[in-house]
Enzyme design. Structure first.
Site, mmCIF file in Angstrom:
data_model
loop_
_atom_site.group_PDB
_atom_site.id
_atom_site.type_symbol
_atom_site.label_atom_id
_atom_site.label_comp_id
_atom_site.label_asym_id
_atom_site.label_seq_id
_atom_site.Cartn_x
_atom_site.Cartn_y
_atom_site.Cartn_z
ATOM 1 N N THR A 48 53.343 41.595 38.879
ATOM 2 C CA THR A 48 54.180 41.565 40.081
ATOM 3 C C THR A 48 55.670 41.544 39.748
ATOM 4 O O THR A 48 56.487 42.163 40.447
ATOM 5 C CB THR A 48 53.826 40.333 40.938
ATOM 6 O OG1 THR A 48 52.452 40.418 41.335
ATOM 7 C CG2 THR A 48 54.702 40.244 42.170
ATOM 8 N N GLY A 85 44.256 37.173 42.655
ATOM 9 C CA GLY A 85 44.841 38.477 42.351
ATOM 10 C C GLY A 85 45.612 38.484 41.059
ATOM 11 O O GLY A 85 46.054 39.545 40.602
ATOM 12 N N VAL A 86 45.786 37.328 40.434
ATOM 13 C CA VAL A 86 46.446 37.110 39.137
ATOM 14 C C VAL A 86 47.748 37.908 38.973
ATOM 15 O O VAL A 86 48.075 38.353 37.877
ATOM 16 C CB VAL A 86 45.485 37.364 37.945
ATOM 17 C CG1 VAL A 86 44.296 36.429 37.995
ATOM 18 C CG2 VAL A 86 44.994 38.801 37.884
ATOM 19 N N CYS A 87 48.488 38.072 40.052
ATOM 20 C CA CYS A 87 49.814 38.715 40.007
ATOM 21 C C CYS A 87 49.767 40.128 39.415
ATOM 22 O O CYS A 87 50.637 40.508 38.626
ATOM 23 C CB CYS A 87 50.814 37.861 39.231
ATOM 24 S SG CYS A 87 51.292 36.358 40.093
ATOM 25 N N ASN A 88 48.743 40.881 39.792
ATOM 26 C CA ASN A 88 48.656 42.278 39.366
ATOM 27 C C ASN A 88 48.177 43.108 40.559
ATOM 28 O O ASN A 88 47.002 43.467 40.653
ATOM 29 C CB ASN A 88 47.697 42.433 38.183
ATOM 30 C CG ASN A 88 47.764 43.804 37.545
ATOM 31 O OD1 ASN A 88 47.831 44.819 38.227
ATOM 32 N ND2 ASN A 88 47.749 43.848 36.227
#
Length: 513
Positions: free
Chosen positions: A126, A403-406
Site C-alpha cells: 500500500t 488484506g496485509v496491505c497489498n
C-alpha cells in the site's frame, strides 16, 4: 539439514526463551530479537553517556561517531560501496518511500516542468501504491511481470489506452517502483529491472528512476548492491524485519541519483547550515553529504547504536543471510507441501494457496518463505480468516490475516473486481474487520511466514493444527445386527447389509454365520 553454527533448537533455547510453547509465524511483519542483543545493548547504555549528536560535547561526539560507524556497517551489510551509495536513517520502509515521493514532487516546483510520472507494480505494498497521489504527471499500474518486461523491451512507450489505471510517460522525469518480494505471498520479483531500465535506449525511459521496496525481501534474503550500475536508485528498507530490534528503517540512495532528492522544499533541524528568520527569509542546506540534508531533526541515535549490536549478534548466530535463506527455504517448502496435500474426505482440497505463476517453493530466487491461503470446507465453501485466527490464538499460534496491505495482490488472488471491492466497502467491510466472506468470496487471506529462528517443530505444529481442526473426515457408520439363527451351520452364508449414504451403497459381507 543444519545451516547454522548451532542447531536452531539450541539457538531458540538460549536466545528466544519466550518462544517456548509459542509458534510464531509472522516474520514478514517483524522477526524476533535475540536476548543477547538486548543484553549487550543494555550493557553499553549502562557504560556510556550518549548525547544528542548535534553538539561538540564528548557525549555528543560519541553518539556521532557511533552513528556514522553503524551507517557504514549497514552499507557494508548490503554490499553497497560508500563511494556509490549513501544511507539515510528513517523510521521504516514507508518513511523511506514517502521521502523519495515528496522529493520528486518538489523537484521542479513552481516551473512548467513540475510534477513527475509514476509507474508501479500491481503486487506492491500500500505504501508504494500511495505514491500515485503525488504523481501529477500521471501514473501507470503494471498488472503483471510480463507487462513490465514488455515495457522495458519496447521501442517506445505504449499508448495510454493500453495502460491499466494510468497513462504513458509524458513528463520530464519519472519513478518506477516495485517490491523485491510480495508481502502478500512471498513471490520474488526480478531484481534486474532497475539495471535494465537504466540501460534502456528507449527515449521514453530516459530520466525514469527506480525505487525498490526491499522490506519483505531482506528478512530472509541477502540484498546485494555491489553492482552500482544495476542497483536501484532508491532502496527502501525496514531493518527490524532482519534483526527484530531496533525499530529502524533506511533509504539507500545511489549517489548518481541523489540530485533528485536535493530540491526538497521542507527543511528540518540539523539539515541546514544557516537559517534567516527575519524579513529576508533565507536558508542554506548543508552540503557535506546527502544524508545530513535529509535526516530531519535529531536522529534516533540510541536505536542506531543498538543496530551495531544487532549486526554483531545476527552474524554470530547465523553467520550469513545465505544460511537463513537456505534454512527458511527448506522449512517453507515442507510447509507448502503439507498444506497443499491436505484433502477432505471427498477429495476437496483444504487449502486454497495463493502464489505466483512463476514462483516455486524450494527456489529462493522466485519464492520467499511466506504462504498465503484460505481454507475450504468439504463442500467448497470458505472458513473465515478471522475464525482461523481465533482458533490459532487458542493454540498459541501467531499469524496474520486480512488484506496485509497489498491491495493489488489481494484483488488478483481473490478474483475481486473494482466493483466488488467498492460493493464490499459499501456493505461495511473495513481493513482489519471480521467480515470474512461476502457474496461467496473471501475478503482477505491467512498468511504465515517463516524467519531465521523458525524450526521444523513450528512447521509440524501448524500443519497439525490445520489438519486436526479443519480437515473433515467421513462420519463413521454404525451397523447394528440382529442375531441370526441358522439351521445348517455347515453351510456358509453371506449377509449383505445395504446402507444408503450420500446416494452410495455400502456392502458389508459377514462370513461364517
Amino acid at each position: 539439514m543444519e545451516y547454522y553454527p548451532q542447531s536452531v533448537e539450541k539457538i531458540r533455547d538460549r536466545e528466544f526463551p519466550l518462544l517456548r510453547g509459542i509458534t510464531y509465524l509472522d516474520h514478514a511483519g517483524t522477526t524476533l530479537y535475540p536476548r543477547s542483543l538486548i543484553h549487550d545493548f543494555g550493557k553499553d547504555l549502562m557504560s556510556n553517556i550518549f548525547g544528542n549528536p548535534h553538539s561538540a560535547s564528548p557525549s555528543s561526539e560519541l553518539s556521532t561517531k557511533r552513528t556514522e560507524r553503524v551507517r557504514l556497517r549497514v552499507l557494508q551489510y548490503f554490499k553497497a560501496d560508500p563511494k556509490d551509495f549513501d544511507m539515510v536513517f528513517v523510521a521504516n520502509a514507508t518513511a523511506a518511500i514517502k521521502l523519495v515521493a515528496s522529493a520528486f514532487q518538489d523537484y521542479e516546483y513552481g516551473t512548467d516542468q513540475s510534477g513527475f510520472w509514476y509507474g508501479y507494480h500491481d503486487d506492491a505494498h500500500t505504501s508504494l501504491v500511495g505514491v500515485r497521489r503525488l504523481a501529477s504527471a500521471g501514473s501507470r499500474r503494471f498488472v503483471s511481470d510480463t507487462e513490465v518486461e514488455d515495457w522495458l523491451a519496447s521501442s517506445k512507450e505504449k499508448d495510454s489506452s493500453t495502460d491499466h489505471g494510468g497513462g504513458a510517460f509524458t513528463g520530464k522525469y519519472g519513478l518506477f517502483a516495485y517490491p523485491a518480494q510480495s508481502n502478500l505471498h512471498g513471490r520474488r520479483l526480478p531484481l534486474a529491472w532497475s539495471g535494465r531500465l537504466r540501460k534502456s535506449l528507449d527515449p521514453a525511459h530516459r530520466n525514469i528512476y527506480t525505487l525498490l521496496d526491499a522490506a519483505a525481501y531482506i528478512c530472509t534474503a541477502q540484498l546485494d548492491l555491489s553492482d552500482a550500475q544495476s542497483a536501484p536508485d532508491f532502496t527502501a528498507l525496514s531493518l527490524y524485519k532482519i534483526f527484530g530490534f531496533p525499530d529502524l528503517g533506511a533509504l539507500i540512495v545511489r549517489k548518481a541519483a541523489a540530485h533528485m532528492l536535493q530540491r526538497r522544499r521542507y527543511f528540518g533541524g540539523g539539515t541546514v547550515a544557516m537559517v534567516i528568520n527575519q524579513h529576508d527569509e533565507w536558508h542554506a542546506i548543508k552540503n557535506h553529504s546527502l544524508h545530513e540534508q535529509l535526516e530531519d531533526g535529531t536522529l534516533p541515535f540510541h536505536s542506531i547504536i543498538a543496530l551495531d549490536f544487532a549486526l554483531d549478534v545476527h552474524k554470530r548466530l547465523y553467520k550469513s543471510m545465505d544460511n537463513i535463506s537456505h534454512h527458511t527455504r527448506d522449512l517453507s517448502q515442507t510447509l507448502y507441501n503439507n498444506l497443499s496435500s491436505l484433502r477432505h474426505w471427498n477429495g476437496q482440497a483444504v487449502c486454497e494457496i495463493y502464489k505466483g505463476a512463476t514462483s516455486t517453493y524450494g527456489d529462493s530466487a522466485t519464492q520467499g518463505p511466506t504462504i498465503a491461503f484460505n481454507i475450504h470446507t468439504s463442500q467448497g465453501g470458505w472458513i473465515g480468516k478471522s475464525h482461523v485466527e481465533k482458533l490459532a490464538i487458542a493454540r498459541s499460534i501467531h499469524l496474520r490475516t486480512g488484506g496485509v496491505c497489498n491491495p493489488g495482490g489481494i484483488a488478483s488472488s481473490l478474483n475481486l473486481s473494482a466493483a466488488e471491492l467498492r460493493r464490499n466497502y459499501t456493505e461495511g467491510m473495513r481493513c482489519g474487520d471480521d467480515l470474512d466472506v461476502l457474496h461467496g468470496k473471501p475478503t482477505g487471506v491467512v498468511r504465515v511466514s517463516l524467519g531465521a529462528m523458525s524450526s521444523s517443530r513450528d512447521v509440524k505444529v501448524f500443519s497439525d493444527f490445520i489438519e486436526e481442526t479443519f480437515v473433515e473426515k467421513p462420519k463413521p457408520v454404525v451397523v447394528t445386527l440382529t442375531p441370526v439363527t441358522l439351521q445348517d451351520r455347515s453351510r456358509r452364508r453371506f449377509l449383505v447389509v445395504v446402507l444408503r449414504k450420500s446416494k452410495r451403497f455400502l456392502a458389508a459381507k459377514i462370513c461364517g454365520l
